[in-house]
Enzyme design. Sequence first.
Site, PDB file in Angstrom:
ATOM      1  N   HIS A  26       0.840  -1.194   0.000  1.00 16.87           N
ATOM      2  CA  HIS A  26       0.000   0.000   0.000  1.00 16.87           C
ATOM      3  C   HIS A  26       0.874   1.243   0.000  1.00 16.87           C
ATOM      4  O   HIS A  26       1.872   1.305   0.708  1.00 16.87           O
ATOM      5  CB  HIS A  26      -0.914   0.002   1.235  1.00 16.87           C
ATOM      6  CG  HIS A  26      -1.553   1.328   1.479  1.00 16.87           C
ATOM      7  ND1 HIS A  26      -2.557   1.828   0.689  1.00 16.87           N
ATOM      8  CD2 HIS A  26      -1.295   2.281   2.411  1.00 16.87           C
ATOM      9  CE1 HIS A  26      -2.903   3.031   1.134  1.00 16.87           C
ATOM     10  NE2 HIS A  26      -2.145   3.330   2.173  1.00 16.87           N
ATOM     11  N   HIS A  30      -9.583  11.154   4.727  1.00 16.19           N
ATOM     12  CA  HIS A  30      -9.178  12.315   5.505  1.00 16.19           C
ATOM     13  C   HIS A  30     -10.350  13.213   5.857  1.00 16.19           C
ATOM     14  O   HIS A  30     -10.167  14.254   6.477  1.00 16.19           O
ATOM     15  CB  HIS A  30      -8.094  13.103   4.771  1.00 16.19           C
ATOM     16  CG  HIS A  30      -6.764  12.455   4.956  1.00 16.19           C
ATOM     17  ND1 HIS A  30      -6.421  11.305   4.288  1.00 16.19           N
ATOM     18  CD2 HIS A  30      -5.730  12.746   5.766  1.00 16.19           C
ATOM     19  CE1 HIS A  30      -5.221  10.933   4.674  1.00 16.19           C
ATOM     20  NE2 HIS A  30      -4.780  11.778   5.572  1.00 16.19           N
TER      21      HIS A  30
HETATM   22  N1  GLN Z   1      -2.061  -0.289   7.343  1.00 18.21           N
HETATM   23  C1  GLN Z   1      -1.935   1.104   7.710  1.00 18.21           C
HETATM   24  C2  GLN Z   1      -3.300   1.606   8.169  1.00 18.21           C
HETATM   25  O1  GLN Z   1      -4.275   1.139   7.649  1.00 18.21           O
HETATM   26  C3  GLN Z   1      -1.449   1.957   6.552  1.00 18.21           C
HETATM   27  C4  GLN Z   1      -1.245   3.382   6.935  1.00 18.21           C
HETATM   28  C5  GLN Z   1      -0.559   4.252   5.890  1.00 18.21           C
HETATM   29  O2  GLN Z   1      -0.555   3.982   4.739  1.00 18.21           O
HETATM   30  N2  GLN Z   1       0.019   5.329   6.287  1.00 18.21           N
HETATM   31  O3  GLN Z   1      -3.400   2.480   8.994  1.00 18.21           O
HETATM   32 ZN    ZN Z   2      -1.972   5.001   3.344  1.00 20.50          ZN
END
Ligand code: GLN
Ligand code: ZN
Length: 775
Positions: free
Chosen positions: A659, A712
Amino acid sequence: MTRTHTLGFPRMGAQRELKFALEKHWRGQIDAAALEAVGAQLRAQHWQAQRDAGLDFVTVGDFAFYDHVANHIQLLGCEPARFEFAGDAPELVRYFTMARGVADEAGHACAHDGCAHHSHATFALEMTKWFDTNYHYLVPEFSASTRFGLSSVRLFNEVAQAQQLGHPVKVVLLGPLSFLWLGKEKEAGFDRFSLLEPLLPVYEQLLARLKSQGVEWVQIDEPILGLDLPQAWRNAFERSYWQLARSAPKLLLATYFSPLADNLRLACQLPVAGLHVDAVRAPAELIGVADWLPAHKVLSVGIVDGRNIWRANPDAALAKLKPVADKHRGELWIAPSCSLLHVPFSLAAEIGLDAEVRSWLAFAVEKLDELRVLRAALDGEESAVEVELLAARKAAAARRGSARVHRADVALRVARSVASDDRRASGFAARQAEQRARFALPPLPTTTIGSFPQTGAIRAARAAFRRGELDAAAYGEKMRAEIELAVRKQEALGIDVLVHGEAERNDMVEYFGEQLDGFAFTANGWVQSYGSRCVKPPVIYGDVARPAPMTVEWTAYAQSLTRLPMKGMLTGPVTILQWSFVRDDQPRSVTTEQIAWAIRDEVVDLEKAGIGIIQIDEPAIREGLPLRRAGWKAYLQAATRSFRISASSVANQTQIHTHMCYSEFNDILPEIAAMDADVITIETSRSDMELLRGFGEFKYPNEIGPGVYDIHSPRVPTVDEMVRLLRKAAAVVPAAHLWINPDCGLKTRAWAETEAALSNMVAAARVLRGEMNGR
Ligand code: GLN
Ligand code: ZN
């Protein structure tokens, strides 16, 4: 005689006094005058610390209530017209409006201008990272209608305050070219470079006024001299500084963070009274600078690391400084490499830290004192600082030889690794087939990024556990209850690939650092991230290893509750490194690789425990890019290799996700592809899928989940909005490769809006699946 100074000092205060005062002010608990008083007191204390260390100047102009670039916007009178400030709006009110925006009726201040849903909200200035640091500045907005004019007396008042306290003042200013460079055009076809001409006369006035205030030296920061600049920008330096020289006090041109490279001769030849260079990031250039800098100019050498927390090794520092002192016949100054904004305040508060590790560190206050010692040693007054030198030498030797730092088993593992350690057994197509057979997911599978709401109850339980008020068994029970809650909610929502929700994690780096060997944690090592927000990065002091599984128990428990696939959740090696203070006694790439092996151990154990899908988050991969392109290839090669080492031990039928969020990916797409994750989830909803276009054009080979829900905002996106985004995504990425998920983790959200939004997300997935079936 060598002189000492600092390019800047942390603003927050020893106990983050500024943070707490700001937040009180924003809540309406203290008025502007009380806030100003806190600011004045902090400045006075910080200048006194500089005098106590014997610095020849105190630095004025580094203080800011939110961000120094925002101060500059007001100083130069270029607040964007879109804020429509009333003529009588007080300066501080306008300042915080630019920094924080104004919420609309729904309490939502939108973070970007492409958002059509919130016409009543005034969104704040965009925030972005200050060069390659974790400090965020507010981005100036420029257009053809931008005008400049001296518009704030704040800086002049601060100068007067320091003078009244009897301090010799050096003012710091962001230089005109760097200021323009760091801004953003808000009008198609407009080039902010064209604003240089109207900007320079305002700098002339500004400098003349400082001179009339009796300021002898102005440090003018042009860190962009460390970047690959277009020729027009490079050419502009000389004529700009000739123009400024007419009315200015003595100018110390300050560069930092990056080698000057092709700008070295330019920087040496500009019509200024002195040049500061970063001898930590660009030690190899020092002699070249000493060669090129005319003898009548001051050479300021940034010898103490302003970006990291290690105590200086005096012998290594003197070995760098002495040849320069011999060569440069003019005045020599020494300083931290850059502003001390990027390190914590003082070690004095670290009473709980392991004594040996503590003896290897220096925070801002200690770094000022290192300048005093180095100066004495350089000027032949070693005897006056004998005790300090001895202590520093002892600490350096202990660190070099410590068995806690250097572990043969870890070194051997990295040394013995072979090329195939970072390759999956089969290519993507074969893996995809096996994974499809195993998981039998619907087309366009839905998932989330990992965290679910960190409720007050969760945080209270963790705090009680840390204070010893809750024992491990009771804490474990509470966390398991949270995991079960998250699993049941996801099942009810109809999500296809579940997560356990990360209830037990305080922070995605700290959680792992606390369980890995080689990491230390400070009690008060806060560094400003933006505004009142501070972070407390872990300290990687030694070889990294994983003594025991870190996440397996929680993840296996979560999997035991459901027949749906449970995604294991790990933080990747590059991100762990990037958000920590990293040891400086071996290349960063070696430390990253050590972390990679530790994460690989965890991946192996998760797979053994029956977890079929494992996500390794790397949101920080892009921000580690070197400032100069010449360094990109080596960094990206090492970063992608480390990611792959962590991910490649698994069988074909185990699915690896990664991610990434909140960055431009388009210039590093080949390297993202080279990470070879089976699925990547990325943030795209705020850019209306624009970010995804690059993935489409590049023909990104593996599966991809573009975020359809901007986490956000507390706003719940509608089914239609998400369907629209998904159609846009399906136009650039083959539908057979698409996943459906939010932009990022949900830990900052509340459950009500999370459930509503995810329910809409699942509904949107069903609409799209229907369309795919021709319905
Ligand atoms: N696995 C983390 C979460 O879901 C990923 C956070 C991020 O990408 N900053 O909070
Ligand atoms: Zn993230």
